[in-house]
Design a protein around this motif. Sequence first.
Motif: not given
Length: 279
Positions: A168-181
């Motif tokens: 699961l990829k989350i992009s927000a301004q200066h933040t990038e997150l990658m979390i396994s479902e």
Amino acid sequence: MFSFTAYPYPKSESFKEIFVSSLGAGILVYLFLIIFQPFGTETFHHPYKFLLLFPYCIIFGTAFFMANLITSRFTNWNIGAELLKIILILFLGSVLSYFYNSLFLSHVELDLGNYFYMLLYSLAIGIPISIIYILSRYIYLKNIHENTARDISRHLPVSDLKLPETQLKISAQHTELMISENDFLCVQSMENYCTFYFLENKNVKKILVRISLYNVLQQIETDAVKKCHRSYIVNLRKVQDLKGNAQGYKLILPELDFEIPVSRSFITTIIPQLQKRSS
């Protein structure tokens, strides 16, 4: 003595639900008038009597609609608040009914004393019926949700089979997150910030990100990751228990120290998926 008034109570949330319930309330008032003919209605003779009584349906339906539309924005609704809302509806209905009766039916001068009698009539009939309706609806919904939750919880698997790794990829301004479902638990929204809960080395980790829940949902929604409340997105494969009450349901994830609510507007989306998991 009146502690029951503090019990949470499910209020109408969607415009459709408010409209339908308001229409039903207006029709019930009209049926009551033409069947029982109270307040001197029986002695009122006119070739279009039932047609002249129909505006009362519109009056109380409109009062019901306005009160529900206003209160739909409130949170932490309970039985006491619902009773106050009913009194407001009866007050609005009595005012509009008095003007209609005085100006179009009785053709009498407006008088505060006459209105007072109309208000008493409205309260005398409306309050007992409203109390019966509120308590009956509360008990009915509570029993339905508790029984459904108990049945689903009894058959939920302890753990799902390990699924193919989906990130699961989350992009927000200066933040990038990658979390396994497989490790994702839930997202909790607080105004313009969201807290992500997920597992990392079997421990719960949480990260606060400046992003709206709507934007999060657009990026990570899957068959199992669903929005269940205006403030929550949850991984349904992580749900291990379920509680039910009159307002709806609460999801229990063993890794979390809080319960995740399911809004009534999301019940038709969330509950069938949990039932599918438990079958």
